[in-house]
Design an enzyme around this catalytic site. Structure first.
Site, PDB file in Angstrom:
ATOM      1  N   GLY A  21       0.821  -1.211   0.000  1.00  0.00           N
ATOM      2  CA  GLY A  21       0.000   0.000   0.000  1.00  0.00           C
ATOM      3  C   GLY A  21       0.854   1.259   0.000  1.00  0.00           C
ATOM      4  O   GLY A  21       0.559   2.230  -0.706  1.00  0.00           O
ATOM      5  N   ARG A  25       7.247   1.766   1.183  1.00  0.00           N
ATOM      6  CA  ARG A  25       7.507   0.326   1.314  1.00  0.00           C
ATOM      7  C   ARG A  25       8.076  -0.229   0.007  1.00  0.00           C
ATOM      8  O   ARG A  25       8.982  -1.052  -0.012  1.00  0.00           O
ATOM      9  CB  ARG A  25       6.204  -0.372   1.592  1.00  0.00           C
ATOM     10  CG  ARG A  25       5.966  -1.282   2.768  1.00  0.00           C
ATOM     11  CD  ARG A  25       7.093  -1.946   3.350  1.00  0.00           C
ATOM     12  NE  ARG A  25       7.252  -1.655   4.768  1.00  0.00           N
ATOM     13  CZ  ARG A  25       6.387  -1.957   5.709  1.00  0.00           C
ATOM     14  NH1 ARG A  25       5.284  -2.571   5.441  1.00  0.00           N
ATOM     15  NH2 ARG A  25       6.629  -1.661   6.972  1.00  0.00           N
ATOM     16  N   ARG A  44       2.502  11.653  -8.398  1.00  0.00           N
ATOM     17  CA  ARG A  44       1.833  11.665  -7.084  1.00  0.00           C
ATOM     18  C   ARG A  44       2.617  10.912  -6.014  1.00  0.00           C
ATOM     19  O   ARG A  44       2.019  10.398  -5.054  1.00  0.00           O
ATOM     20  CB  ARG A  44       0.426  11.076  -7.164  1.00  0.00           C
ATOM     21  CG  ARG A  44      -0.535  11.984  -7.904  1.00  0.00           C
ATOM     22  CD  ARG A  44      -1.922  11.406  -7.947  1.00  0.00           C
ATOM     23  NE  ARG A  44      -2.755  12.292  -8.718  1.00  0.00           N
ATOM     24  CZ  ARG A  44      -3.816  12.939  -8.222  1.00  0.00           C
ATOM     25  NH1 ARG A  44      -4.172  12.764  -6.970  1.00  0.00           N
ATOM     26  NH2 ARG A  44      -4.512  13.735  -8.981  1.00  0.00           N
ATOM     27  N   ARG A  88      -0.494  -8.303  -4.266  1.00  0.00           N
ATOM     28  CA  ARG A  88      -0.607  -7.287  -3.227  1.00  0.00           C
ATOM     29  C   ARG A  88      -0.021  -7.840  -1.936  1.00  0.00           C
ATOM     30  O   ARG A  88      -0.313  -8.987  -1.543  1.00  0.00           O
ATOM     31  CB  ARG A  88      -2.076  -6.904  -3.022  1.00  0.00           C
ATOM     32  CG  ARG A  88      -2.343  -6.190  -1.719  1.00  0.00           C
ATOM     33  CD  ARG A  88      -3.681  -5.515  -1.644  1.00  0.00           C
ATOM     34  NE  ARG A  88      -4.147  -5.376  -0.279  1.00  0.00           N
ATOM     35  CZ  ARG A  88      -3.630  -4.554   0.628  1.00  0.00           C
ATOM     36  NH1 ARG A  88      -2.603  -3.780   0.328  1.00  0.00           N
ATOM     37  NH2 ARG A  88      -4.115  -4.497   1.853  1.00  0.00           N
ATOM     38  N   SER A  91      -1.380  -5.196   5.013  1.00  0.00           N
ATOM     39  CA  SER A  91      -1.706  -5.543   6.398  1.00  0.00           C
ATOM     40  C   SER A  91      -3.226  -5.610   6.539  1.00  0.00           C
ATOM     41  O   SER A  91      -3.965  -5.121   5.685  1.00  0.00           O
ATOM     42  CB  SER A  91      -1.127  -4.516   7.367  1.00  0.00           C
ATOM     43  OG  SER A  91      -1.709  -3.260   7.120  1.00  0.00           O
ATOM     44  N   ASP A 205      -3.426  -5.888  13.377  1.00  0.00           N
ATOM     45  CA  ASP A 205      -4.240  -5.536  14.541  1.00  0.00           C
ATOM     46  C   ASP A 205      -5.392  -6.519  14.602  1.00  0.00           C
ATOM     47  O   ASP A 205      -5.640  -7.251  13.644  1.00  0.00           O
ATOM     48  CB  ASP A 205      -4.761  -4.089  14.448  1.00  0.00           C
ATOM     49  CG  ASP A 205      -5.497  -3.814  13.144  1.00  0.00           C
ATOM     50  OD1 ASP A 205      -4.827  -3.517  12.147  1.00  0.00           O
ATOM     51  OD2 ASP A 205      -6.727  -3.920  13.120  1.00  0.00           O
ATOM     52  N   ARG A 218       5.764  -4.065  12.648  1.00  0.00           N
ATOM     53  CA  ARG A 218       5.148  -4.247  11.316  1.00  0.00           C
ATOM     54  C   ARG A 218       6.223  -4.373  10.240  1.00  0.00           C
ATOM     55  O   ARG A 218       6.133  -5.204   9.356  1.00  0.00           O
ATOM     56  CB  ARG A 218       4.212  -3.079  10.993  1.00  0.00           C
ATOM     57  CG  ARG A 218       2.850  -3.208  11.651  1.00  0.00           C
ATOM     58  CD  ARG A 218       1.829  -2.335  10.971  1.00  0.00           C
ATOM     59  NE  ARG A 218       2.091  -0.913  11.123  1.00  0.00           N
ATOM     60  CZ  ARG A 218       1.779  -0.201  12.200  1.00  0.00           C
ATOM     61  NH1 ARG A 218       1.207  -0.780  13.224  1.00  0.00           N
ATOM     62  NH2 ARG A 218       2.041   1.087  12.251  1.00  0.00           N
TER      63      ARG A 218
HETATM   64  N1  HPA Z   1      -9.375  -2.077   8.859  1.00  0.00           N
HETATM   65  C1  HPA Z   1      -9.200  -1.852   7.558  1.00  0.00           C
HETATM   66  N2  HPA Z   1      -8.034  -1.981   6.963  1.00  0.00           N
HETATM   67  C2  HPA Z   1      -6.986  -2.382   7.702  1.00  0.00           C
HETATM   68  C3  HPA Z   1      -7.108  -2.643   9.055  1.00  0.00           C
HETATM   69  C4  HPA Z   1      -8.362  -2.499   9.669  1.00  0.00           C
HETATM   70  O1  HPA Z   1      -8.521  -2.718  10.874  1.00  0.00           O
HETATM   71  N3  HPA Z   1      -5.877  -3.014   9.512  1.00  0.00           N
HETATM   72  C5  HPA Z   1      -5.050  -2.984   8.453  1.00  0.00           C
HETATM   73  N4  HPA Z   1      -5.709  -2.595   7.356  1.00  0.00           N
END
Ligand code: HPA
Length: 233
Positions: A21, A25, A44, A88, A91, A205, A218
């Site tokens: 994303g 990175r 951009r 892709r 996270s 998370d 991370r």
């Molecule tokens: N929500 C949406 N996208 C995410 C999250 C989440 O909790 N964690 C990492 N990407």
């Protein structure tokens, strides 16, 4: 050839693109894992680098956050730059109680609360699935690397902050492993343009256990997911 969002020339992109994303990175991967690296896009600041990994050409490019963003970049790569497969690497938030931070999800399918597939005017609900070829290879790599991995369905959501924080329980009951914000659009574009896509995620998370990782953690956990992705080139 350039597009509104990409200054690259047609041969600037490898057949395989790894898409984190975060564009920084992409820069990190290029600088630390690839050889003969060149910057091929900075429109951009959506940085893209092409280089080689173990002698094979690969591009790494940021996707940005959300389906509108990855929808644009992946469409242009598939349609105008000769890209055949996009992997892709991102996270996600865990929706299942057994998932631990840093576990890896290999996304066989993705569900969504987005309207992305309405453009196809299908008379029903489109199920977006990964390329089985890439999926099979990723599972073999994850196994060989002794990763803690799960294969299944995720939710690609338009929302990160939401009014009803309990809504995940309904997706959880349907067996959805976790939530991110990009893969449904990526898988749709791949299907529509007859290309291949796969998403590999690291749990950053948990919506269930209310735990989260630090930026440093991370970065480190990201390594295993990225090495699995690099095995697919
Ligand atoms: N929500 C949406 N996208 C995410 C999250 C989440 O909790 N964690 C990492 N990407």
């Amino acid at each position: 050839m350039s597009t509104p969002h990409n200054q690259g020339k047609e041969n600037d992109f490898a057949k395989t693109v790894l898409m984190p994303g975060d564009p920084l990175r992409a820069k990190f991967i290029a600088e630390n894992y690839l050889e003969n690296v060149r910057l091929v896009n900075s429109v951009r600041n959506m940085l893209a680098y092409t280089g080689t990994y173990k002698g094979k050409e690969v591009t790494v490019m940021g996707s940005g956050m959300g389906m509108p963003s990855i929808g644009i970049y992946s469409y242009e790569l598939f349609k105008f730059y000769g890209v055949e497969q996009i992997i892709r690497i991102g996270s996600c938030g865990a929706y299942q109680p057994n998932l631990k931070l840093f576990d890896i999800l290999i996304c066989a399918g993705t569900s969504t609360d987005s309207n992305y597939a309405s453009q196809y005017e299908l008379n029903g609900t489109y199920s977006a699935i990964a390329s089985f070829d890439l999926l099979e290879k990723a599972v073999a790599s994850a196994k060989a690397r002794n990763a803690n991995y799960y294969v299944g369905n995720i939710l690609s959501s338009d929302l990160f902050y939401r009014a009803d924080s309990d809504i995940y329980k309904k997706w959880q009951a349907m067996g959805i492993l976790g939530v991110e914000m990009e893969s449904y659009a990526l898988y749709c574009n791949a299907a529509y343009l007859n290309k291949k896509a796969l998403t590999i995620l690291t749990v950053s998370d948990s919506l269930v256990n209310k735990t989260e990782t630090t930026a440093k953690e991370r970065e480190q956990s990201f390594t295993q997911m990225m090495e699995i992705a690099l095995d697919l080139i």
